[in-house]
Design a protein around this motif. Sequence first.
Motif, PDB file in Angstrom:
ATOM      1  N   LEU A 125       1.181  -1.072  -0.115  1.00 48.33           N
ATOM      2  CA  LEU A 125      -0.017  -0.366   0.030  1.00 48.33           C
ATOM      3  C   LEU A 125       0.728   1.490   0.250  1.00 48.33           C
ATOM      4  O   LEU A 125       0.550   2.408  -0.526  1.00 48.33           O
ATOM      5  N   VAL A 126       1.773   1.169   0.642  1.00 52.04           N
ATOM      6  CA  VAL A 126       2.657   2.311   0.846  1.00 52.04           C
ATOM      7  C   VAL A 126       3.324   2.809  -0.323  1.00 52.04           C
ATOM      8  O   VAL A 126       3.611   3.589  -0.339  1.00 52.04           O
ATOM      9  N   ALA A 127       3.866   1.257  -0.853  1.00 49.94           N
ATOM     10  CA  ALA A 127       4.684   1.769  -2.538  1.00 49.94           C
ATOM     11  C   ALA A 127       3.807   1.749  -3.138  1.00 49.94           C
ATOM     12  O   ALA A 127       4.800   3.087  -4.205  1.00 49.94           O
ATOM     13  N   TRP A 128       3.175   1.719  -3.204  1.00 45.22           N
ATOM     14  CA  TRP A 128       1.843   2.037  -4.085  1.00 45.22           C
ATOM     15  C   TRP A 128       1.552   3.969  -4.329  1.00 45.22           C
ATOM     16  O   TRP A 128       1.774   4.828  -5.015  1.00 45.22           O
ATOM     17  N   ALA A 129       1.312   4.442  -3.274  1.00 43.53           N
ATOM     18  CA  ALA A 129       1.442   5.485  -2.654  1.00 43.53           C
ATOM     19  C   ALA A 129       2.420   6.089  -2.796  1.00 43.53           C
ATOM     20  O   ALA A 129       2.502   7.824  -3.759  1.00 43.53           O
ATOM     21  N   PHE A 130       3.553   5.850  -2.662  1.00 43.57           N
ATOM     22  CA  PHE A 130       5.300   6.672  -2.859  1.00 43.57           C
ATOM     23  C   PHE A 130       5.087   6.885  -4.392  1.00 43.57           C
ATOM     24  O   PHE A 130       5.623   7.738  -5.289  1.00 43.57           O
ATOM     25  N   GLU A 131       4.663   5.875  -5.097  1.00 41.60           N
ATOM     26  CA  GLU A 131       4.673   5.263  -6.678  1.00 41.60           C
ATOM     27  C   GLU A 131       3.507   6.405  -7.297  1.00 41.60           C
ATOM     28  O   GLU A 131       3.446   7.007  -8.524  1.00 41.60           O
TER      29      GLU A 131
END
Length: 131
Positions: free
Chosen positions: A113-119
């Motif tokens: 989830l955090v990776a998606w938000a960052f990307e």
Amino acid sequence: MEVSTADVAPAMRLPVGLAGGVFPAGCPSRTVLDHITSKWGVLILLALSEGEQRWSELRRRAEGVSEKMLAQTLKTLERDGLVSRKAQPVIPPRVDYSLTERGYELSALLVPLVAWAFENADDIINGQRTD
């Protein structure tokens, strides 16, 4: 306007028991979701997913967190059984924080989830409307 779930992919539908259970105001899962998805809760869990850390390390990692909010967040996550606090019998005092088994299970779900938000953050922020 009537909303239909017929167009939703089966993998994206809520499990039958969850669909009706998580939405009522009194559902305990709402309290848990509030704790783990708070601004600082997510960042602390993410930082601890990389291993045991001291208070000062967590404070540096989560830039902008006040001492009060860090203490509150850690106490809440510890009370929820997601974070373990280990006080070392040394002078000066030393306290180490780590994830519990349940905390690691949760962090494995939060990392994507955090990776998606960052990307996607730049596109989302730059595309926001200013009506």
